[in-house]
Motif scaffolding. Structure first.
Motif, PDB file in Angstrom:
ATOM      1  N   SER A  29       0.844  -1.201   0.000  1.00 60.83           N
ATOM      2  CA  SER A  29       0.000   0.000   0.000  1.00 60.83           C
ATOM      3  C   SER A  29       0.873   1.244   0.000  1.00 60.83           C
ATOM      4  N   MET A  30       0.273   2.351  -0.387  1.00 67.41           N
ATOM      5  CA  MET A  30       0.996   3.623  -0.301  1.00 67.41           C
ATOM      6  C   MET A  30       1.333   3.929   1.151  1.00 67.41           C
ATOM      7  N   THR A  31       0.518   3.460   2.076  1.00 66.40           N
ATOM      8  CA  THR A  31       0.832   3.628   3.495  1.00 66.40           C
ATOM      9  C   THR A  31       2.125   2.902   3.840  1.00 66.40           C
ATOM     10  N   ASP A  32       2.301   1.687   3.317  1.00 66.34           N
ATOM     11  CA  ASP A  32       3.552   0.941   3.540  1.00 66.34           C
ATOM     12  C   ASP A  32       4.742   1.721   2.997  1.00 66.34           C
ATOM     13  N   VAL A  33       4.596   2.252   1.788  1.00 68.78           N
ATOM     14  CA  VAL A  33       5.679   3.006   1.145  1.00 68.78           C
ATOM     15  C   VAL A  33       5.982   4.274   1.933  1.00 68.78           C
ATOM     16  N   THR A  34       4.940   4.986   2.318  1.00 68.45           N
ATOM     17  CA  THR A  34       5.112   6.227   3.066  1.00 68.45           C
ATOM     18  C   THR A  34       5.799   5.968   4.405  1.00 68.45           C
ATOM     19  N   TRP A  35       5.388   4.922   5.077  1.00 66.80           N
ATOM     20  CA  TRP A  35       5.979   4.570   6.368  1.00 66.80           C
ATOM     21  C   TRP A  35       7.470   4.269   6.209  1.00 66.80           C
ATOM     22  N   SER A  37       9.430   5.218   3.779  1.00 68.61           N
ATOM     23  CA  SER A  37      10.115   6.429   3.324  1.00 68.61           C
ATOM     24  C   SER A  37      10.409   7.381   4.482  1.00 68.61           C
ATOM     25  N   GLY A  38       9.579   7.323   5.513  1.00 69.73           N
ATOM     26  CA  GLY A  38       9.743   8.205   6.652  1.00 69.73           C
ATOM     27  C   GLY A  38      10.838   7.796   7.619  1.00 69.73           C
ATOM     28  N   LEU A  39      11.341   6.577   7.469  1.00 69.05           N
ATOM     29  CA  LEU A  39      12.410   6.118   8.351  1.00 69.05           C
ATOM     30  C   LEU A  39      13.741   6.710   7.908  1.00 69.05           C
ATOM     31  N   LYS A  40      14.405   7.405   8.795  1.00 68.35           N
ATOM     32  CA  LYS A  40      15.651   8.097   8.446  1.00 68.35           C
ATOM     33  C   LYS A  40      16.758   7.141   8.007  1.00 68.35           C
ATOM     34  N   SER A  41      16.757   5.940   8.548  1.00 69.08           N
ATOM     35  CA  SER A  41      17.823   4.988   8.236  1.00 69.08           C
ATOM     36  C   SER A  41      17.534   4.148   6.992  1.00 69.08           C
ATOM     37  N   VAL A  42      16.438   4.460   6.286  1.00 68.00           N
ATOM     38  CA  VAL A  42      16.010   3.648   5.150  1.00 68.00           C
ATOM     39  C   VAL A  42      16.062   4.449   3.854  1.00 68.00           C
ATOM     40  N   ASN A  43      16.633   3.827   2.826  1.00 69.58           N
ATOM     41  CA  ASN A  43      16.623   4.385   1.475  1.00 69.58           C
ATOM     42  C   ASN A  43      15.763   3.452   0.642  1.00 69.58           C
ATOM     43  N   ILE A  44      14.567   3.892   0.235  1.00 74.67           N
ATOM     44  CA  ILE A  44      13.640   2.963  -0.433  1.00 74.67           C
ATOM     45  C   ILE A  44      14.161   2.469  -1.776  1.00 74.67           C
ATOM     46  N   SER A  45      15.130   3.159  -2.360  1.00 72.41           N
ATOM     47  CA  SER A  45      15.693   2.667  -3.624  1.00 72.41           C
ATOM     48  C   SER A  45      16.571   1.445  -3.387  1.00 72.41           C
ATOM     49  N   GLU A  46      16.905   1.157  -2.140  1.00 64.79           N
ATOM     50  CA  GLU A  46      17.718  -0.016  -1.812  1.00 64.79           C
ATOM     51  C   GLU A  46      16.889  -1.164  -1.244  1.00 64.79           C
ATOM     52  N   LEU A  47      15.594  -0.931  -1.026  1.00 62.84           N
ATOM     53  CA  LEU A  47      14.727  -1.964  -0.453  1.00 62.84           C
ATOM     54  C   LEU A  47      13.981  -2.722  -1.535  1.00 62.84           C
ATOM     55  N   LYS A  48      13.636  -3.935  -1.235  1.00 62.31           N
ATOM     56  CA  LYS A  48      12.797  -4.761  -2.089  1.00 62.31           C
ATOM     57  C   LYS A  48      11.359  -4.674  -1.589  1.00 62.31           C
ATOM     58  N   VAL A  49      10.408  -4.907  -2.469  1.00 69.89           N
ATOM     59  CA  VAL A  49       8.993  -4.860  -2.094  1.00 69.89           C
ATOM     60  C   VAL A  49       8.722  -5.813  -0.935  1.00 69.89           C
ATOM     61  N   TYR A  50       9.329  -6.991  -0.943  1.00 67.65           N
ATOM     62  CA  TYR A  50       9.058  -7.973   0.103  1.00 67.65           C
ATOM     63  C   TYR A  50       9.488  -7.496   1.492  1.00 67.65           C
TER      64      TYR A  50
END
Length: 81
Positions: A29-35, A37-50
């Motif tokens: 969900s967009m909520t999952d993505v938004t959550w 994205s809001g984590l300072k230690s996380v770069n969503i371009s390095e994460l997998k959907v799973y």
């Protein structure tokens, strides 16, 4: 995850099914993505959907009565099926 989020934004999708070998495994969900994205230690371009999706979504056949589906969604507080 970044690519999935981009597809969701471009096509105005709020949810995407996550499948594995033809079987629905979860929902992103967009909520999952938004959550995530809001984590300072996380770069969503390095994460997998799973790493971000919600497993075991409620799945119903297309023939399911809409009123029953709506009741189940309300009972379990699901935003999509």
């Amino acid at each position: 995850l970044y690519k999935a989020a981009k597809v969701m934004q471009e096509h105005h999708f709020r949810h995407l099914p996550v499948t594995w070998q033809g079987k629905v495994e979860g929902i992103l969900s967009m909520t999952d993505v938004t959550w995530m994205s809001g984590l300072k230690s996380v770069n969503i371009s390095e994460l997998k959907v799973y790493e971000a999706y919600t497993p075991n979504p409620m799945c119903v056949p297309s023939s399911a009565p809409i009123d029953e589906v709506a009741r189940q969604m309300a009972r379990h507080k699901y935003g999509c099926v």
